[in-house]
Write a protein that holds these residues in place. Structure first.
Motif: not given
Ligand code: ATP
Ligand code: MG
Length: 441
Positions: A147-153, A219-224, A235-236, A411-412
């Motif tokens: 995940r860290s590598r993806v965010q760096r890319t 991002i915050f979503r009150a999905e029940e 994270t968007s 993109l999520g």
């Protein structure tokens, strides 16, 4: 004693991965993964984030102090082992360490809330309750290294294309897209909300003339509902581009997703192996485009629930279409009525919008569109959703003073990692997931 530091400049300690069969001596600090005492011979598996090293203790041949320490050791304690390295085929990595000295750095209590070495994984809830222990497992650590590598890319890819990294507020006064799915918070004497998307702020920076902006943020979503693809805090990866249409930003999105896979494939082979996801594969360029109306035609005969033109795609519909498509694809040309008011309708067919979703066969990864940049059209589209344009003052104002045409997407990050690594549940891609029932740790 030769030390090879784990990270140059950090405290001198040899990383486990750097100990090879022809290393003469080593001093290795790590966690006690497993201990086995076979009478005359004892074994410790020592673990750090780079791998596992077998420490072999022939009790008659090592100093008495070493035998004493081993006798009192508990699993997951931090120890330093200094000794001689021997090549041995049967051990992991083809070598073992025979200790001259073992130092207890930090003892672990037992029993452990979660067994780190256990092959059979505990229930996800138990794992998340003891996440710091869970994340000591090589498979789990590998997910977050990737995940860290993806965010760096993502950063590198967008910086190379002259994007500006922006940070926008997460405490906001009004909803982006209507009143649902929002978490209200107490903000002094006012009512406020946690932001569900940086959409309006990205567009304001387009009005500011920044041309190309991105943000990687919560991002915050009150999905029940409780699903394996929804989080309440996600994270968007959000992008907005001036003087571009939906086609240009779709290409950008495809290129970015492929770049993430390529970099992970190149830089994280050991992590992919630790995750044991054999189906990992870099997607082929040229993602197919499926018209929304054709997507409905594919889904309709396969579903128990009826689905018709104008409906949102249910999870079951996404799955049915995904099975048919088999790889990443775009759904394009959505009915204007089911996309947000800021999506641009086609001039010659306003009932359809220049909106798209990027899909993985398992789930939606991203939504985007060319945006409405004309003030009057935007007001009309807001009203058409049953909302009052007069309540959108701060958002609408930039559209009156020279708003360029623009397009973008969100993109999520967790969905990208979940689908890339074949994870069963999106919570596995988050260190401390927030869902309906989980607020701690
Ligand atoms: P879905 O229909 O799957 O609930 P959405 O269409 O409501 O998603 P968008 O508003 O289009 O979501 O947000 C853009 C992207 O952000 C989504 O494609 C997804 O990758 C991610 N995302 C949105 N909501 C969530 C969530 N609750 N949990 C995880 N990721 C999310
Ligand atoms: Mg969407």
């Amino acid at each position: 004693m030769v030390y090879v530091p784990i990270v140059p400049g950090f405290i001198m300690r040899t990383s486990i991965a750097s100990v090879t069969p022809d290393t003469p001596t080593a001093a290795v600090t790590g966690w006690v993964h497993e201990i086995r005492d076979l009478g005359g011979l004892a074994f410790i598996l020592l673990r750090d984030r780079t791998g596992i090293l077998q420490v072999t203790i022939p009790k008659k041949k090592v100093p008495e102090a070493v035998v004493e320490t081993v006798r009192s050791l508990s699993k997951e304690s931090v120890i330093t082992v200094e000794g001689t390295v021997k090549a041995i085929e049967k051990a992991p990595g083809g070598r073992e360490l025979v200790p001259e000295r073992i130092t207890l750095v930090s003892a672990s209590e037992s029993p452990l809330p979660l067994d780190v070495a256990e092959k059979v994984q505990a229930e996800l809830d138990t794992r998340l309750d003891a996440r710091f222990l869970d994340a000591r497992r090589p498979r789990v650590a590998a997910i977050f290294q990737i995940r860290s590598r993806v965010q760096r890319t993502v950063h590198e890819f967008l910086y190379e294309r002259e994007f500006i990294n922006i940070t926008t507020p997460k405490i906001v006064a009004a909803a982006t897209e209507g009143g649902t799915e929002l978490f209200p918070i107490a903000y002094f004497e006012k009512e406020a909300f946690l932001n569900q998307s940086p959409q309006l702020y990205k567009q304001m920076m387009i009005a500011a003339g920044f041309d190309r902006v991105f943000e990687i943020g919560p991002i915050f979503r009150a999905e029940e509902h409780n699903t394996t693809k929804h989080l309440n805090e996600a994270t968007s990866i959000d992008v907005e581009v001036s003087f571009a249409g939906h086609e240009e930003v779709m290409q950008l999105l495809e290129d970015l997703v492929i770049a993430c896979y390529r970099d992970v494939e190149r830089d994280c082979p050991t992590q992919i192996a630790a995750i044991e996801y054999e189906a990992f594969a870099v997607p082929k360029p040229g993602f197919k485009r499926l018209q929304y109306k054709d997507a409905i035609d594919i889904a309709a005969p396969k579903l128990d629930e009826p689905i018709a033109y104008g409906d949102d795609l249910s999870t079951a519909a996404e799955r049915a279409i995904g099975e048919e498509m088999g790889e990443h694809y775009f759904i394009v040309d959505w009915p204007t009525e089911i996309k947000p008011y800021y999506a641009m309708p086609y001039e010659d067919n306003p009932a359809v919008s220049k909106a798209f979703d990027l899909m993985h066969p398992r789930m939606e990864l991203s939504s985007g569109a060319e945006r409405v940049h004309q003030h009057d059209l935007l007001r009309r589209q807001i009203a058409a959703k049953g909302l009052n344009p007069d309540n959108f003052g701060f958002y609408l104002s930039p559209f009156r003073y020279g708003m360029p045409p623009h397009a973008g997407w969100g993109l999520g990050a967790e969905r990208l990692v979940t689908t890339m690594l074949g994870l069963q549940n999106i919570r596995e891609a988050v260190l401390f997931p927030r869902d309906r029932h989980r607020l701690v740790p």
